[in-house]
Design an enzyme around this catalytic site. Structure first.
Site, PDB file in Angstrom:
ATOM      1  N   ASP A  16     -66.482  34.115   6.866  1.00 22.97           N
ATOM      2  CA  ASP A  16     -67.236  33.062   7.531  1.00 22.97           C
ATOM      3  C   ASP A  16     -67.049  31.718   6.830  1.00 22.97           C
ATOM      4  OD1 ASP A  16     -68.660  33.579   5.247  1.00 22.97           O
ATOM      5  OD2 ASP A  16     -70.565  33.998   6.241  1.00 22.97           O
ATOM      6  N   SER A  17     -66.261  31.710   5.731  1.00 19.86           N
ATOM      7  CA  SER A  17     -65.844  30.445   5.125  1.00 19.86           C
ATOM      8  C   SER A  17     -65.015  29.608   6.084  1.00 19.86           C
ATOM      9  CB  SER A  17     -65.034  30.716   3.850  1.00 19.86           C
ATOM     10  OG  SER A  17     -64.014  31.673   4.080  1.00 19.86           O
ATOM     11  N   ASP A  33     -66.088  39.197   8.309  1.00 18.44           N
ATOM     12  CA  ASP A  33     -67.444  38.898   7.846  1.00 18.44           C
ATOM     13  C   ASP A  33     -68.439  38.962   8.994  1.00 18.44           C
ATOM     14  OD1 ASP A  33     -67.852  38.513   5.157  1.00 18.44           O
ATOM     15  OD2 ASP A  33     -67.134  36.457   5.149  1.00 18.44           O
ATOM     16  N   LYS A  44     -67.724  43.177   6.676  1.00 17.23           N
ATOM     17  CA  LYS A  44     -68.349  42.861   5.384  1.00 17.23           C
ATOM     18  C   LYS A  44     -69.675  42.166   5.630  1.00 17.23           C
ATOM     19  CE  LYS A  44     -67.020  39.373   2.702  1.00 17.23           C
ATOM     20  NZ  LYS A  44     -68.281  38.673   2.352  1.00 17.23           N
ATOM     21  N   GLU A 100     -73.308  40.492   3.351  1.00 19.15           N
ATOM     22  CA  GLU A 100     -73.848  40.067   2.061  1.00 19.15           C
ATOM     23  C   GLU A 100     -75.205  40.704   1.826  1.00 19.15           C
ATOM     24  OE1 GLU A 100     -73.960  35.821   1.958  1.00 19.15           O
ATOM     25  OE2 GLU A 100     -71.800  35.581   2.263  1.00 19.15           O
ATOM     26  N   GLU A 117     -69.173  37.904  -6.472  1.00 19.56           N
ATOM     27  CA  GLU A 117     -68.849  36.480  -6.475  1.00 19.56           C
ATOM     28  C   GLU A 117     -69.703  35.721  -7.480  1.00 19.56           C
ATOM     29  OE1 GLU A 117     -68.396  32.611  -3.478  1.00 19.56           O
ATOM     30  OE2 GLU A 117     -68.798  34.597  -2.658  1.00 19.56           O
TER      31      GLU A 117
END
Length: 744
Positions: free
Chosen positions: A188-189, A227, A256, A258, A325
């Site tokens: 999602d960056s 993501d 993925k 978080e 991270e």
């Protein structure tokens, strides 16, 4: 009714499926056509071996390597081996030896056959512009073996590091996949590096599906992970639903998300839905506001223990890997040792099972945040911008498209067309050299500089004397042109080349000067140590699009006669600044050489870097005070990925000193944070930065300065309308480092 089929291996290693009748007809009457077709084609050797013996050739070879060398002798005929195997008279070791010998023989035969049938064909192929060229028919690349979870597991168990890159579309996925990345992450960056957003929280599931589809088309080998964006997995049901959408519509292999303990239920729901899931703990970008900004996580023992619990919760919930991270390297290594699944680090040191980096960071294509943990393995923005600029310039002067880029008609059809409509109009003429277009700044933009007859180093002309430069001016080649000057002392780096880019964008003619000015060195050994790399500098400037390089000698710039008075330029008040106290005579030398360059070259604009902040202030004062018709433009400081300001002197740092050097920028950031928090006492701000420098025993602090950005005066109190320049100077070994930032 019973029907049994068996798989029999042939001498070539292939397998044939054959029926073995027991109490039924040869084929059951209701057998499906697809099932019957499996009897009509051979099974490939590797699949036959796996079905018959439960392992691949690779596993067999690994086992074979542990056998005694004598076991690898000559083997009986295949039929005899098959009979012994069927009679269970064959030991496991003998079977492994035979299988390996057969696999090796088959591999050699296939290689010989491929070499015999591979040929290079040449034929005459017409080009667009006429003529012909040899055409080489490339051999089709072998199909890439897809990386799956089992392959990742084998790499992890064998200790092979996992390489992970982000990819957001077909080109980036194709390049990263072809480079050998094991995993591609559609992160999602993309909200930041592709869509230009400030953070990742605006990205939607639909956008992720769109970009996953594009990346999937460019991925042949790597495992493609997508993501789940912010807000897409608030509940286990939502996580499973959106995860399935990324796999089903986006064609991702895995997803993925978080979060640690709090995301375990979501992970279990996705795993139950049949999804492969990767976790992410430590700094989680989607929670940047909750975490208080871009901060390292797990610095304390308690925080480290919590991160370990998060990672273990994800592992137990079913994650096949966990991203760590912005976690201290010892903590990341600890978590890696405690887990049974791979860890993928980003800003977590080298003790993880693999590493992930953002595609645009690796290639130097992102113009905003440059995290400390990223490294630019290339800086492609400059070459790409230059190529696009050449295209635009070629269109403007009508040199593109050329004939070879166009399509024609047969003579017969051309005559028919002319008979009906008359001859075609002549092609438009290139713009006259004397024509002037009106630029956005109101200045007349002349045609590009007429190049000298014998240009050196591509399009770059080297000028070594003042007389040669003035002859160039008198020839009219620079008449009415906007000349941009980038003054340097050589040993060029990306900071200098960024100033060249700025000049290229706003100027008709770009001039760079390379001159190691002896008048601004207050120590003879410092002058002697300064790197001189004119040949390399000229090559870099030519590649960056510089038109003229002015590189005079010291005798040319300072024709001193023994015993005669020598003029110099001084700027009142600069000798009282902290920097001047440590470098007596420095600013007088800088003021003199800048005045000389402006007088000789007479540029419309001169470009300086903010890294030498006081020199920028000095240049503005000279231009205003001595009435030069020149504009001073200051470019931002260009830094290494770890924050160290780029400087020609950095080459003198030892490896240990280079590792410590970024602390200067860290101290400035600490001062900036205190200023943002409301601290306005200059003494307190200076003490804040000095404390950071004091933590490194190899650094000797010279000063921390808080000065007015417009005139360089040291400030006793803050709070005025003008910007404040915070500067630090330290001595690190034999090298002096200076850096600064502007406070709002």
């Amino acid at each position: 009714m019973v029907f049994v089929a068996v798989l029999r291996r042939t001498a070539g290693g292939c397998g044939l499926k054959v029926p073995r009748r027991t109490s039924a007809d040869l084929f059951m009457r209701d057998a499906h056509l697809k099932c019957v077709s499996t009897y009509l084609k051979p099974f490939p050797p590797h699949l036959t071996q796996f079905i018959c013996f439960g392992s691949s050739s690779l596993v067999q070879r690994r086992r074979l390597s542990a056998l005694p060398a004598a076991a690898a002798g000559a083997a009986p005929a295949v039929d005899a081996w098959a009979e012994r195997a069927a009679a269970r008279d064959l030991s496991a070791a003998e079977l492994q030896v035979q299988l390996d010998l057969q696999a090796q023989q088959q591999s050699e035969e296939e290689g010989k056959a491929a070499a015999a049938t591979t040929a290079v064909e040449e034929e005459e192929v017409p080009l667009y512009g006429g003529g012909a060229a040899p055409h080489v028919a490339p051999a089709a690349p072998p199909p890439a073996k897809k990386v799956g979870l089992h392959a990742l597991r084998r790499m992890y168990e064998s200790g092979e590091p996992l390489s992970v890159l982000t990819a957001y579309d077909y080109p980036s996925a194709r390049l990263a996949d072809g480079a050998g990345a094991d995993v591609l992450l559609v992160g999602d960056s993309l909200g930041m590096v592709v869509l230009g957003q400030d953070d990742t929280t605006e990205v939607t599931v639909s956008q992720m599906v769109h970009h996953c589809q594009a990346a999937a088309r460019g991925t042949r080998r790597a495992l493609l992970v997508a993501d789940l964006p912010f807000g897409a997995y608030l509940t286990p049901q939502a996580a499973a639903s959106n995860g399935v959408r990324l796999v089903k519509e986006g064609r991702a292999d895995a997803v993925k998300l978080e979060g640690g303990v709090r995301a375990a239920e979501q992970v279990r729901a996705m795993v139950d839905a049949g999804l492969a899931v990767m976790g992410h703990v430590g700094f989680t970008p989607q929670s940047v506001a909750q975490l208080g900004g871009y901060r390292v996580q797990g610095r304390s023992a308690a925080e480290a223990r919590s991160l370990l619990e998060d990672a273990e919760a994800l592992q137990e919930a079913g994650c096949f890997a966990v991203v760590l991270e912005m976690v201290p390297a010892p903590v990341a290594a600890l978590i890696t040792s405690k887990l049974r699944v791979p860890t993928i680090g980003i800003g977590a040191g080298g003790g993880t099972s693999g590493q992930v980096q953002v595609f645009h960071d690796v290639l130097g294509l992102y113009d905003k945040l440059s995290p400390r943990f990223s490294h630019q393995f290339a800086r492609l923005e400059g070459p790409m911008r230059a190529a696009l600029g050449r295209y635009c310039a070629a269109v403007k002067r009508r040199s593109f498209p050329a004939r070879r880029h166009s399509f024609g008609m047969s003579d017969a059809e051309t005559r028919l067309l002319e008979a009906e409509f008359g001859p075609p109009p002549p092609p438009p003429a290139p713009p006259a050299r004397a024509s002037r277009a009106r630029a956005p700044n109101g200045h007349a933009s002349p045609a590009p500089l007429a190049r000298p007859h014998e240009p050196q180093r591509g399009g770059l002309r080297l000028v070594r004397s003042i007389d040669e430069w003035r002859q160039l001016q008198r020839s009219g080649e620079l008449a009415a042109a906007r000349v941009g000057l980038v003054p340097t002392m050589g040993a060029l780096h990306a900071g200098h080349l960024r100033l060249v880019e700025m000049a290229r964008e706003a100027s008709d003619v770009v001039v760079a000067s390379v001159f190691v000015n002896p008048k601004q060195f207050n120590k003879a050994d410092d002058l002697a140590r300064y790197p001189r790399t004119l040949e390399e500098d000229a090559a870099k400037l030519a590649a960056a699009g510089v038109d003229l390089l002015f590189a005079p000698s010291a005798g040319e710039m300072y024709p001193e006669e023994e015993g005669s008075p020598q003029p110099f330029v001084d700027v009142s008040g600069f000798d009282l600044l902290p920097e001047a106290r440590h470098r007596p005579g420095h600013f007088r030398g800088v003021a003199t050489v800048v005045t000389k360059l402006l007088n000789i070259l007479q540029p419309s604009t001169v470009y300086f870097g903010q890294k030498d902040g006081l020199q920028c202030v000095l240049a503005r004062r000279l231009v205003a005070g001595l009435n030069f018709d020149t504009e001073v433009v200051v470019g931002d400081t260009v830094r290494e990925p770890d924050g160290l300001a780029m400087s020609s002197r950095n080459v003198h740092l030892s490896q240990e000193e280079r590792e410590a050097a970024p602390l200067v920028y860290t101290a400035l950031l600490k001062l900036t944070e205190a200023h943002k928090a409301g601290e306005r006492s200059p003494a307190a701000l200076r003490a804040c930065a000095a404390a950071v420098i004091a933590s490194e025993p190899r650094m000797a602090l010279e000063y921390v300065s808080l000065a007015a950005a417009d005139d360089g005066r040291e400030l006793e109190k803050l709070g005025g309308a003008g910007a404040v320049m915070a500067s630090i100077a330290v001595q690190l070994g034999e090298t002096r480092l200076i850096d600064n930032v502007l406070l709002p």
